[in-house]
Design a protein around this motif. Structure first.
Motif, PDB file in Angstrom:
ATOM      1  N   TRP A  86      -9.113   5.534   5.349  1.00 34.78           N
ATOM      2  CA  TRP A  86      -8.692   5.110   4.266  1.00 34.78           C
ATOM      3  C   TRP A  86      -9.392   4.745   2.660  1.00 34.78           C
ATOM      4  O   TRP A  86      -9.157   4.457   1.889  1.00 34.78           O
ATOM      5  CB  TRP A  86      -8.271   3.199   3.948  1.00 34.78           C
ATOM      6  CG  TRP A  86      -7.220   4.208   5.577  1.00 34.78           C
ATOM      7  CD1 TRP A  86      -6.738   3.460   6.393  1.00 34.78           C
ATOM      8  CD2 TRP A  86      -5.455   4.624   5.183  1.00 34.78           C
ATOM      9  NE1 TRP A  86      -5.764   4.679   7.435  1.00 34.78           N
ATOM     10  CE2 TRP A  86      -4.784   4.623   5.549  1.00 34.78           C
ATOM     11  CE3 TRP A  86      -4.963   5.164   4.163  1.00 34.78           C
ATOM     12  CZ2 TRP A  86      -3.428   5.097   5.683  1.00 34.78           C
ATOM     13  CZ3 TRP A  86      -3.817   5.824   3.636  1.00 34.78           C
ATOM     14  CH2 TRP A  86      -2.811   5.669   4.438  1.00 34.78           C
TER      15      TRP A  86
ATOM     16  N   ALA B 254       3.666   6.903   3.000  1.00 34.31           N
ATOM     17  CA  ALA B 254       3.343   7.146   3.317  1.00 34.31           C
ATOM     18  C   ALA B 254       2.807   5.584   4.203  1.00 34.31           C
ATOM     19  O   ALA B 254       1.883   5.540   4.969  1.00 34.31           O
ATOM     20  CB  ALA B 254       2.779   5.862   1.558  1.00 34.31           C
TER      21      ALA B 254
ATOM     22  N   ARG C 286      -9.452   7.827   0.690  1.00 33.30           N
ATOM     23  CA  ARG C 286      -7.877   8.558   0.502  1.00 33.30           C
ATOM     24  C   ARG C 286      -7.887   7.585  -1.170  1.00 33.30           C
ATOM     25  O   ARG C 286      -7.361   8.245  -1.686  1.00 33.30           O
ATOM     26  CB  ARG C 286      -7.154   8.036   1.741  1.00 33.30           C
ATOM     27  CG  ARG C 286      -5.576   8.496   1.130  1.00 33.30           C
ATOM     28  CD  ARG C 286      -4.496   8.488   2.051  1.00 33.30           C
ATOM     29  NE  ARG C 286      -5.051   9.292   3.473  1.00 33.30           N
ATOM     30  CZ  ARG C 286      -4.664  10.106   3.269  1.00 33.30           C
ATOM     31  NH1 ARG C 286      -4.075  11.135   1.986  1.00 33.30           N
ATOM     32  NH2 ARG C 286      -4.501  11.820   4.369  1.00 33.30           N
ATOM     33  N   LEU C 287      -8.248   6.377  -0.937  1.00 32.16           N
ATOM     34  CA  LEU C 287      -7.673   5.385  -2.231  1.00 32.16           C
ATOM     35  C   LEU C 287      -9.582   6.193  -3.032  1.00 32.16           C
ATOM     36  O   LEU C 287      -8.821   5.918  -4.134  1.00 32.16           O
ATOM     37  CB  LEU C 287      -8.429   4.311  -1.506  1.00 32.16           C
ATOM     38  CG  LEU C 287      -7.400   2.785  -0.841  1.00 32.16           C
ATOM     39  CD1 LEU C 287      -7.525   2.400  -0.217  1.00 32.16           C
ATOM     40  CD2 LEU C 287      -6.065   3.016  -1.105  1.00 32.16           C
TER      41      LEU C 287
ATOM     42  N   LEU D  56       0.190   4.178  -2.316  1.00 32.59           N
ATOM     43  CA  LEU D  56       0.107   5.771  -1.816  1.00 32.59           C
ATOM     44  C   LEU D  56       0.912   5.983  -2.724  1.00 32.59           C
ATOM     45  O   LEU D  56       1.045   7.799  -2.282  1.00 32.59           O
ATOM     46  CB  LEU D  56      -0.406   5.115  -1.040  1.00 32.59           C
ATOM     47  CG  LEU D  56      -1.568   4.422  -0.511  1.00 32.59           C
ATOM     48  CD1 LEU D  56      -1.405   4.354   1.066  1.00 32.59           C
ATOM     49  CD2 LEU D  56      -2.776   5.647  -0.851  1.00 32.59           C
TER      50      LEU D  56
ATOM     51  N   LEU E 129      -7.155   8.926  -4.518  1.00 35.49           N
ATOM     52  CA  LEU E 129      -6.474   8.400  -5.718  1.00 35.49           C
ATOM     53  C   LEU E 129      -6.654   7.680  -6.853  1.00 35.49           C
ATOM     54  O   LEU E 129      -5.988   8.089  -7.613  1.00 35.49           O
ATOM     55  CB  LEU E 129      -5.753   6.746  -4.876  1.00 35.49           C
ATOM     56  CG  LEU E 129      -4.405   6.550  -5.690  1.00 35.49           C
ATOM     57  CD1 LEU E 129      -3.102   7.184  -5.894  1.00 35.49           C
ATOM     58  CD2 LEU E 129      -4.140   5.211  -4.861  1.00 35.49           C
TER      59      LEU E 129
ATOM     60  N   PHE F 264       0.671  -1.609  -0.300  1.00 38.51           N
ATOM     61  CA  PHE F 264      -0.046   0.003  -0.314  1.00 38.51           C
ATOM     62  C   PHE F 264       0.960   1.216  -0.120  1.00 38.51           C
ATOM     63  O   PHE F 264       0.443   2.352  -0.509  1.00 38.51           O
ATOM     64  CB  PHE F 264      -0.453  -0.221   1.456  1.00 38.51           C
ATOM     65  CG  PHE F 264      -1.962  -0.476   0.937  1.00 38.51           C
ATOM     66  CD1 PHE F 264      -3.643  -0.471   0.536  1.00 38.51           C
ATOM     67  CD2 PHE F 264      -2.004  -2.257   0.907  1.00 38.51           C
ATOM     68  CE1 PHE F 264      -4.447  -0.837   0.177  1.00 38.51           C
ATOM     69  CE2 PHE F 264      -3.693  -3.056   0.994  1.00 38.51           C
ATOM     70  CZ  PHE F 264      -4.636  -2.505   0.410  1.00 38.51           C
TER      71      PHE F 264
END
Length: 153
Positions: A75, A45, A78-79, A34, A82, A30
């Motif tokens: 998360w 990250a 955040r993902l 990230l 992304l 991860f």
């Protein structure tokens, strides 16, 4: 819509890995995802992931569940960001979900011994997701850690 579902699956896999033996490998994977902008991004990250894991450490019961829900929500956002910013990241996130989604479990490995002719479903009965399957056979053998559909003609 699909990126939101993938982000949710990624967050669940990540947070599950935080409380399992798979944490070190999950953290590395991860962090690469990230920190796609280079070594400094990966280090940042890794630190963020470690802080997140520490919020779960030492907690049990409802306190752990509450912390897990909070971390998954953070998360997931955040993902999702992304994936919106870098659609190419989808492939790598799918690999991480496939790697850590089913195998990262706080229950640990649960051995199951199977002998003879065993047609049907095998379950450890305690919500464990880690099932080690091994077969010795001649001819055709099918093994699955999850759903399996076989169509032979």
């Amino acid at each position: 819509m699909l990126s939101e579902a993938l982000a949710a699956a990624g967050a669940t896999a990540l947070v599950s890995a935080m409380t399992s033996d798979a944490w070190t490998l999950a953290q590395q994977g991860f962090a690469r995802l990230l920190g796609r902008d280079g070594p400094q991004g990966q280090e940042a990250a890794e630190r963020r992931l470690e802080r997140s894991m520490q919020k779960l450490a030492g907690r049990t019961g409802s306190e752990l569940e509450r912390a897990r829900v909070e971390q998954e929500a953070a998360w997931r956002l955040r993902l999702n960001d992304l994936l919106e910013d870098d659609p190419v990241a989808e492939v790598e996130l799918r690999v991480l979900v496939a790697t850590f989604g089913a195998s990262a479990s706080p229950f640990g490995e649960q051995p199951i011994a199977i002998r003879g002719n065993n047609a049907g479903i095998v379950s450890s009965g305690d919500d464990a997701t880690n099932v080690h399957m091994q077969a010795q056979a001649s001819g055709r053998v099918y093994q699955a850690g999850r759903d399996q559909i076989i169509n032979e003609r």
